[in-house]
Scaffold this active site. Structure first.
Site, PDB file in Angstrom:
ATOM      1  N   LYS A  45     -13.747   2.480  14.748  1.00 56.24           N
ATOM      2  CA  LYS A  45     -12.516   1.754  15.141  1.00 56.24           C
ATOM      3  C   LYS A  45     -12.247   1.984  16.775  1.00 56.24           C
ATOM      4  O   LYS A  45     -11.618   0.812  17.339  1.00 56.24           O
ATOM      5  CB  LYS A  45     -11.237   2.425  14.281  1.00 56.24           C
ATOM      6  N   LYS A  87       8.741 -18.276  -8.726  1.00 57.38           N
ATOM      7  CA  LYS A  87       8.089 -17.275  -9.441  1.00 57.38           C
ATOM      8  C   LYS A  87       7.033 -18.002 -10.298  1.00 57.38           C
ATOM      9  O   LYS A  87       7.224 -18.908 -11.041  1.00 57.38           O
ATOM     10  CB  LYS A  87       9.079 -16.593 -10.330  1.00 57.38           C
ATOM     11  N   ASN A 128       0.793  -1.041   0.084  1.00 54.52           N
ATOM     12  CA  ASN A 128      -0.027  -0.012   0.122  1.00 54.52           C
ATOM     13  C   ASN A 128       0.888   1.376  -0.081  1.00 54.52           C
ATOM     14  O   ASN A 128       2.194   1.146  -0.061  1.00 54.52           O
ATOM     15  CB  ASN A 128      -0.996   0.059   1.259  1.00 54.52           C
ATOM     16  N   PHE A 145      -4.388   4.372  14.585  1.00 55.94           N
ATOM     17  CA  PHE A 145      -4.852   5.314  13.548  1.00 55.94           C
ATOM     18  C   PHE A 145      -5.760   5.201  12.519  1.00 55.94           C
ATOM     19  O   PHE A 145      -6.060   3.877  12.554  1.00 55.94           O
ATOM     20  CB  PHE A 145      -3.567   5.675  12.513  1.00 55.94           C
ATOM     21  N   LYS A 202     -11.644  -1.840  18.138  1.00 53.16           N
ATOM     22  CA  LYS A 202     -10.230  -2.265  18.441  1.00 53.16           C
ATOM     23  C   LYS A 202      -9.942  -2.228  20.028  1.00 53.16           C
ATOM     24  O   LYS A 202      -8.806  -2.653  20.458  1.00 53.16           O
ATOM     25  CB  LYS A 202      -9.069  -1.403  17.630  1.00 53.16           C
TER      26      LYS A 202
END
Ligand code: CTP
Length: 448
Positions: free
Chosen positions: A387, A337, A257, A373, A391
């Site tokens: 959240k 691979k 990301n 975060f 959490k």
């Protein structure tokens, strides 16, 4: 008559709402005995008419490189005439043009041709002011000897609250008069956020030198403030997760990301500078380890989970989970691979990763603080509150990553604190100040 009598000041007015304040600066300079001429950018004339400045100054106002009544080369005539050029207000654009040395209108050409000291009083929106481009321009201009009367904090014309308001007229006038007399601009009017964080290392500095510096600063109307580094986190132990994770598809392909790790590393650096013992559990990033910080490098969400949870019990006072941990990982990564057309790589079966923040929150003992975060593109506060509940952490730092000033990799961030106590929205700030604000908030939770 004062020593500044008949000193010639060229007042440069650029296009911002604070342009009307330039009238008061003009008056203040005249009261001190200065002869003031005015040059304006074309945009400035939309805020205050040139007739106003013409009437106040008793001189023709220059607004263009062409058609000035008193000279066919106004930028040269005015720059040679002036004992001092004062730019009130200076927009971000004017500062940028000064840095680049552009001369595509009367104001920029006159500033490029300046033969006198230049005093700049910026005024702009807080995000324009804190933008790294403007801050870098400020630094460059300072290094070139341009003097500044720094903007102050307050409600800005656009409704935002923050730094960017034109300095007090009296401060601008007294800075101009000081420069005309050959003195330094008083420290009180050049003070800014950056000055607040400058530290002077006093350890080993002979006291005599310090006293001499103080006396010299006092003689020129300034002050030397010696601040010892704040070590308010001494004795505290921080664990910080940072960066992205890479989830292997095969030995050469992975899912990742956009996280750069900047936020986590900045928090870690500030915590260490404030005296804490800090460990970062870091995904793959290109940022060097901050001084005095232990960095445990991991690649995948599973490795980050193991590294963070195994360290949390060992005297950690506060865990801050800034990492953008992959929520899913390939169920069966290939050990070789994968070959296109021979093996299937169009469908990758994923399984959910373990939630580090939730695990640390569940494991936390009394006195331990856990911060998470929430990077969102919409419904920021609602998602952050969800959240916080899901959490079980003490605090969620929410930021809207759809904003350019708060997105992955930006040097500024606009955060909100979401906790059981409610929601607190902060202004857009450079990352270092955001890091300090988070650590300040953690302190209040830790000592509560
Ligand atoms: N987090 C974590 N471990 C995970 C996933 C997230 O520790 N496996 C932490 C992040 O470091 C962050 C917080 O949880 O502090 C929120 O992460 P985010 O990705 O925004 O939330 P998710 O719970 O993954 O939910 P969603 O992606 O649906 O928004």
């Amino acid at each position: 008559m004062s020593e500044t009598a008949a000193k010639k000041v060229l007042l440069g007015v650029s296009g911002g709402i604070a342009a009307y304040k330039a009238c008061e600066v003009l008056r203040g300079l005249q009261k001190a005995g200065c002869d003031v001429r005015v040059m304006m950018t074309e945009d400035a004339t939309r805020f205050v008419g040139e007739v106003t400045f013409e009437a106040l100054s008793g001189h023709a106002v220059a607004t263009s490189l062409y058609g000035f009544k008193e000279s066919s080369i106004p930028h040269i005539m005015l720059s040679e005439w002036a004992d001092l050029i004062v730019v009130v207000p200076a927009t971000g654009n004017v500062m940028a043009k000064m840095v680049a040395g552009l001369a595509d209108d009367l104001m920029s050409a006159t500033l490029l041709a300046a033969a006198s000291p230049v005093l700049v009083a910026p005024a702009m929106n807080v995000r324009m002011w804190t933008n790294p481009a403007t801050q870098a321009n400020l630094e460059t201009l300072r290094q070139r000897g341009v003097q500044f009367v720094m903007p102050t904090e307050g409600r800005l014309a656009c409704g935002d609250v923050g730094t960017g308001k034109l300095a007090d007229v009296d401060d601008i006038v007294s800075a101009a008069l000081a420069l005309l007399e050959g003195s330094a601009v008083p420290q009180a009017v050049v003070k800014d956020e950056a000055a607040k964080v400058q530290t002077v290392e006093v350890e080993g500095t002979p006291l005599g030198i310090l006293e001499a510096l103080r006396a010299a600063a006092a003689a020129s109307g300034g002050a030397i403030v010696v601040e010892e580094p704040v070590r308010d986190l001494e004795g505290w132990n921080f664990l910080i997760t940072a960066g992205p994770t890479h989830e292997a598809i095969d030995p050469v392909r992975f899912i990742a990301n956009a996280s750069t790790g900047k936020m986590g590393y900045t928090i870690a650096r500030r915590a260490a500078e404030r005296g804490a013992h800090v460990t970062i559990v870091s995904g793959p990033v290109s940022i060097p380890a901050p001084d005095g910080v232990e960095v445990v490098r991991v690649t995948s969400a599973a490795e980050m989970y193991d590294a963070a949870t195994s360290r949390f019990g060992h005297g950690v006072d506060c865990a801050i989970c800034t990492a953008a941990v992959a929520d899913y990982t390939p169920k069966r990564p290939a050990d070789h691979k994968l070959k296109k057309g021979i093996e299937r790589i169009d469908v990758i079966e994923l399984v959910e990763t373990k939630d580090i923040l939730a695990a640390l929150s569940a494991a936390k003992g009394s006195g331990q603080v856990v911060v998470g975060f929430a990077a969102e593109t919409n419904d920021l506060i609602a998602y952050a509150q969800a959240k916080l509940a899901k959490k079980g952490c003490d605090l969620i730092v929410a930021n809207d990553v759809s904003r350019a000033d708060s997105t992955f990799g930006a040097d500024t961030s606009r955060i909100s604190f979401v906790s059981a106590d409610g929601v607190e929205n902060l202004d857009t700030m450079p990352l270092e100040q955001v890091a300090d604000a988070i650590l300040d908030r953690v302190c209040t939770i830790m000592v509560a």
